[in-house]
Scaffold this motif. Sequence first.
Motif, PDB file in Angstrom:
ATOM      1  N   TYR A   1     -35.776  80.030  49.608  1.00 52.73           N
ATOM      2  CA  TYR A   1     -35.396  81.439  49.700  1.00 52.73           C
ATOM      3  C   TYR A   1     -35.170  82.000  48.299  1.00 52.73           C
ATOM      4  O   TYR A   1     -34.109  81.765  47.694  1.00 52.73           O
ATOM      5  CB  TYR A   1     -34.092  81.573  50.488  1.00 52.73           C
ATOM      6  CG  TYR A   1     -34.154  81.025  51.913  1.00 52.73           C
ATOM      7  CD1 TYR A   1     -34.706  81.769  52.953  1.00 52.73           C
ATOM      8  CD2 TYR A   1     -33.646  79.749  52.214  1.00 52.73           C
ATOM      9  CE1 TYR A   1     -34.734  81.276  54.249  1.00 52.73           C
ATOM     10  CE2 TYR A   1     -33.688  79.252  53.522  1.00 52.73           C
ATOM     11  CZ  TYR A   1     -34.231  80.013  54.521  1.00 52.73           C
ATOM     12  OH  TYR A   1     -34.269  79.518  55.820  1.00 52.73           O
TER      13      TYR A   1
ATOM     14  N   ARG B   1     -32.117  79.701  47.194  1.00 50.04           N
ATOM     15  CA  ARG B   1     -31.517  78.739  48.130  1.00 50.04           C
ATOM     16  C   ARG B   1     -32.609  77.863  48.746  1.00 50.04           C
ATOM     17  O   ARG B   1     -33.733  78.333  48.943  1.00 50.04           O
ATOM     18  CB  ARG B   1     -30.771  79.519  49.211  1.00 50.04           C
ATOM     19  CG  ARG B   1     -30.252  78.652  50.319  1.00 50.04           C
ATOM     20  CD  ARG B   1     -29.347  79.411  51.287  1.00 50.04           C
ATOM     21  NE  ARG B   1     -28.895  78.490  52.288  1.00 50.04           N
ATOM     22  CZ  ARG B   1     -29.489  78.305  53.466  1.00 50.04           C
ATOM     23  NH1 ARG B   1     -30.552  79.012  53.816  1.00 50.04           N
ATOM     24  NH2 ARG B   1     -29.016  77.419  54.320  1.00 50.04           N
TER      25      ARG B   1
ATOM     26  N   SER C   1     -33.411  74.772  51.904  1.00 52.20           N
ATOM     27  CA  SER C   1     -32.947  73.927  53.003  1.00 52.20           C
ATOM     28  C   SER C   1     -34.104  73.065  53.473  1.00 52.20           C
ATOM     29  O   SER C   1     -35.272  73.441  53.334  1.00 52.20           O
ATOM     30  CB  SER C   1     -32.366  74.765  54.148  1.00 52.20           C
ATOM     31  OG  SER C   1     -33.371  75.487  54.813  1.00 52.20           O
TER      32      SER C   1
HETATM   33  O1  AKG Z   1     -32.376  77.703  56.029  1.00 58.45           O
HETATM   34  C1  AKG Z   1     -31.551  77.574  56.904  1.00 58.45           C
HETATM   35  O2  AKG Z   1     -30.359  77.332  56.685  1.00 58.45           O
HETATM   36  C2  AKG Z   1     -31.970  77.720  58.359  1.00 58.45           C
HETATM   37  C3  AKG Z   1     -33.460  77.604  58.572  1.00 58.45           C
HETATM   38  C4  AKG Z   1     -33.837  77.609  59.994  1.00 58.45           C
HETATM   39  O3  AKG Z   1     -33.088  78.016  60.847  1.00 58.45           O
HETATM   40  C5  AKG Z   1     -35.158  77.101  60.407  1.00 58.45           C
HETATM   41  O4  AKG Z   1     -35.982  76.747  59.537  1.00 58.45           O
HETATM   42  O5  AKG Z   1     -35.401  77.030  61.622  1.00 58.45           O
END
Ligand code: AKG
Length: 385
Positions: free
Chosen positions: A230, A311, A313
């Motif tokens: 992000y 960010r 994840s």
């Molecule tokens: O990036 C996040 O914290 C959540 C990402 C998410 O919900 C997804 O990839 O399904």
Amino acid sequence: MHPIPIMPQPSNQEIKEQQDQHPLVFDASLLRHQLHIPSQFVWPDEEKACLDEPDLPVPFIDLGGFLSGDPLAATEASRLVGEACQKHGFFLVVNHGIQHQLISDAHLYMDHFFSLPLSHKQRAQRMPGEHCGYASSFTGRFSSKLPWKETLSFQYSPRNNSPTLVKDYLCDKMGKEFEQFGNVYQDYCEAMSNLSLGIMELLGLSLGVGRAYFREFFEENNSIMRLNYYPTCQKPDLTLGTGPHCDPTSLTILHQDQVGGLQVCVDNEWHSIKPDVNAFVVNVGDTFMALSNGRYKSCLHRAVVNSETTRKSLAFFLCPRSDKVVSPPCELVDKLSPRLYPDFTWPMLLEFTQKHYRADMKTLEAFTNWLQRKSTHSNISNHIK
Ligand SMILES: O=C(O)CCC(=O)C(=O)O
Ligand SMILES: C=C1C[C@]23C[C@H]1CC[C@H]2[C@]1(C)CCC[C@@](C)(C(=O)O)[C@H]1[C@@H]3C(=O)O
Ligand SMILES: [Fe+2]
């Protein structure tokens, strides 16, 4: 000495006009500095996020005792997991047995990949209708409420089916110099698949169908790994990194970096989930909600962006093997709890989200109606024949 040419900088108004006329490209290296947010990235008021929702005080479930074979610890962990899944469908796990080094490598290699120039990342470009590959936002896929993110997704299946599937895919798309990159995510996916099978044992215990039931169901899985990146955004209150949704998959194991941005909805209120480097966020998805005959909730969540820090994840989406029929065990169906969802296979739901419906908080409901309409239609055509 040659004078250095100075390019005149376009005004925000000029940028706006240019973007309204030309097809949209999400090049994070440019968009992250722009004050004007193209309208396709602006979310409607009713879905706009608040960046600093209150933190949700969630208990950390300690998996240490369970993973080392202590039966009392398994009973306690399954009780906590069951409680969380009935309430909202998500929980945090610690002492999960995943090496810290593997998690930090997975984050580090993400930085390498997403810092490449757009054209280089596009070697792995996701193709229309497919869920794997690189996507810079979803500019060619959706026309509004675009997510402020770049993603790289790939398939994973456990060792005996295809021991090097992830590595081969990444090397094939990106080139031989991505071998180490591929190895890291191959190992990461394997670790996630093993952890999710352990959690499946806890889910089985908590639902009273026995420890082995869901573990066996998911032992050979056809899962998806997704790297979410992000970029910063100058107007983060207008945009969303990932819009509100329930994962259509079965179980998600997410590791977020220290920036923060994940929010979950509990009792109609949004809450932030504070990052913790030692914890994985686990959530139930639509496919498991259907498998549990609605006993466990698919968790509604979203991700916000900010103007200061990029960010990241890492999301591992556990999915059943393609030919497995998603149908609840008989222990979970009776007169008081009749079947809530029709039988389906994971490829049917995946296709629905890639070709017919953009996954959101109502995917399972929309899919159920779609399947029922399809079956009525085919019954009518069979009758006419
Ligand atoms: O990036 C996040 O914290 C959540 C990402 C998410 O919900 C997804 O990839 O399904
Ligand atoms: C099967 C999937 C579709 C999505 C990726 C995986 C699991 C989660 C889905 C998603 C993240 C839900 C929100 C909308 C979405 C379009 C996104 O923002 O990425 C979804 C993914 C997708 O369809 O690519
Ligand atoms: Fe999600």
